[in-house]
Write a protein that holds these residues in place. Structure first.
Motif, PDB file in Angstrom:
ATOM      1  N   GLU A  70       0.825  -1.214   0.000  1.00  0.00           N
ATOM      2  CA  GLU A  70       0.000   0.000   0.000  1.00  0.00           C
ATOM      3  C   GLU A  70       0.852   1.254   0.000  1.00  0.00           C
ATOM      4  O   GLU A  70       0.597   2.198  -0.758  1.00  0.00           O
ATOM      5  CB  GLU A  70      -0.936  -0.007   1.211  1.00  0.00           C
ATOM      6  CG  GLU A  70      -2.046  -1.039   1.102  1.00  0.00           C
ATOM      7  CD  GLU A  70      -2.815  -1.243   2.409  1.00  0.00           C
ATOM      8  OE1 GLU A  70      -2.495  -0.576   3.427  1.00  0.00           O
ATOM      9  OE2 GLU A  70      -3.737  -2.084   2.410  1.00  0.00           O
ATOM     10  N   GLU A 108       1.143   3.992  -2.973  1.00  0.00           N
ATOM     11  CA  GLU A 108       0.840   5.393  -2.676  1.00  0.00           C
ATOM     12  C   GLU A 108       2.023   6.298  -3.039  1.00  0.00           C
ATOM     13  O   GLU A 108       1.844   7.365  -3.641  1.00  0.00           O
ATOM     14  CB  GLU A 108       0.496   5.538  -1.192  1.00  0.00           C
ATOM     15  CG  GLU A 108       0.037   6.924  -0.795  1.00  0.00           C
ATOM     16  CD  GLU A 108      -0.337   7.010   0.675  1.00  0.00           C
ATOM     17  OE1 GLU A 108      -0.368   8.140   1.184  1.00  0.00           O
ATOM     18  OE2 GLU A 108      -0.595   5.968   1.313  1.00  0.00           O
ATOM     19  N   SER A 109       3.227   5.854  -2.724  1.00  0.00           N
ATOM     20  CA  SER A 109       4.423   6.658  -3.001  1.00  0.00           C
ATOM     21  C   SER A 109       4.704   6.753  -4.494  1.00  0.00           C
ATOM     22  O   SER A 109       5.019   7.834  -5.008  1.00  0.00           O
ATOM     23  CB  SER A 109       5.638   6.050  -2.290  1.00  0.00           C
ATOM     24  OG  SER A 109       5.428   6.027  -0.904  1.00  0.00           O
ATOM     25  N   ASP A 159       2.527   6.306  -6.955  1.00  0.00           N
ATOM     26  CA  ASP A 159       1.443   7.088  -7.558  1.00  0.00           C
ATOM     27  C   ASP A 159       1.684   8.577  -7.368  1.00  0.00           C
ATOM     28  O   ASP A 159       1.466   9.377  -8.276  1.00  0.00           O
ATOM     29  CB  ASP A 159       0.081   6.705  -6.968  1.00  0.00           C
ATOM     30  CG  ASP A 159      -0.429   5.373  -7.482  1.00  0.00           C
ATOM     31  OD1 ASP A 159       0.141   4.833  -8.446  1.00  0.00           O
ATOM     32  OD2 ASP A 159      -1.421   4.865  -6.900  1.00  0.00           O
TER      33      ASP A 159
END
Length: 111
Positions: free
Chosen positions: A72, A76-77, A79
């Protein structure tokens, strides 16, 4: 059993990603208890003044209980980076024709 032999015998699965001067190794290994974990190794080739190659290595160990959180945060990073900067590599040093540039600093103080 030698340390080298033990390290290699507990490898279950390996994938290699070559990326320029860096190589990434994704190795699934087995614990003494018989469970699996992942090691991710970055190996970067360096050349000394004498032209001899050496490798700088960095390794992380990732255990099953951390996979979901790691995945996750990784997503997130990455993206965030792609949304902010796009997919194009913007560093000149990644250009195969890159040549170091010299700069001259001009100052009004020079007479």
């Amino acid at each position: 059993m030698s340390d080298y032999k033990e390290r290699n015998e507990n490898e279950i699965f390996t994938k290699v990603l070559k990326a320029g001067r860096r190589t990434y190794f994704f190795d699934v290994r087995e614990t003494k208890a018989g469970d699996y974990y992942l090691t991710i190794t970055e190996s970067k080739k360096h050349f000394g003044d004498n032209g001899e190659a050496s490798f700088e290595k960095h390794k992380i160990y990732l255990y099953k209980e951390d996979f979901k959180s790691f995945e996750e945060m990784f997503k997130e990073s990455t993206d965030f980076i792609l949304n902010e900067k796009g997919e194009d590599v913007i560093s000149e040093k990644h250009d195969k024709d890159y040549k170091s540039k010299s700069f001259t600093i001009e100052s009004d103080d020079e007479v």
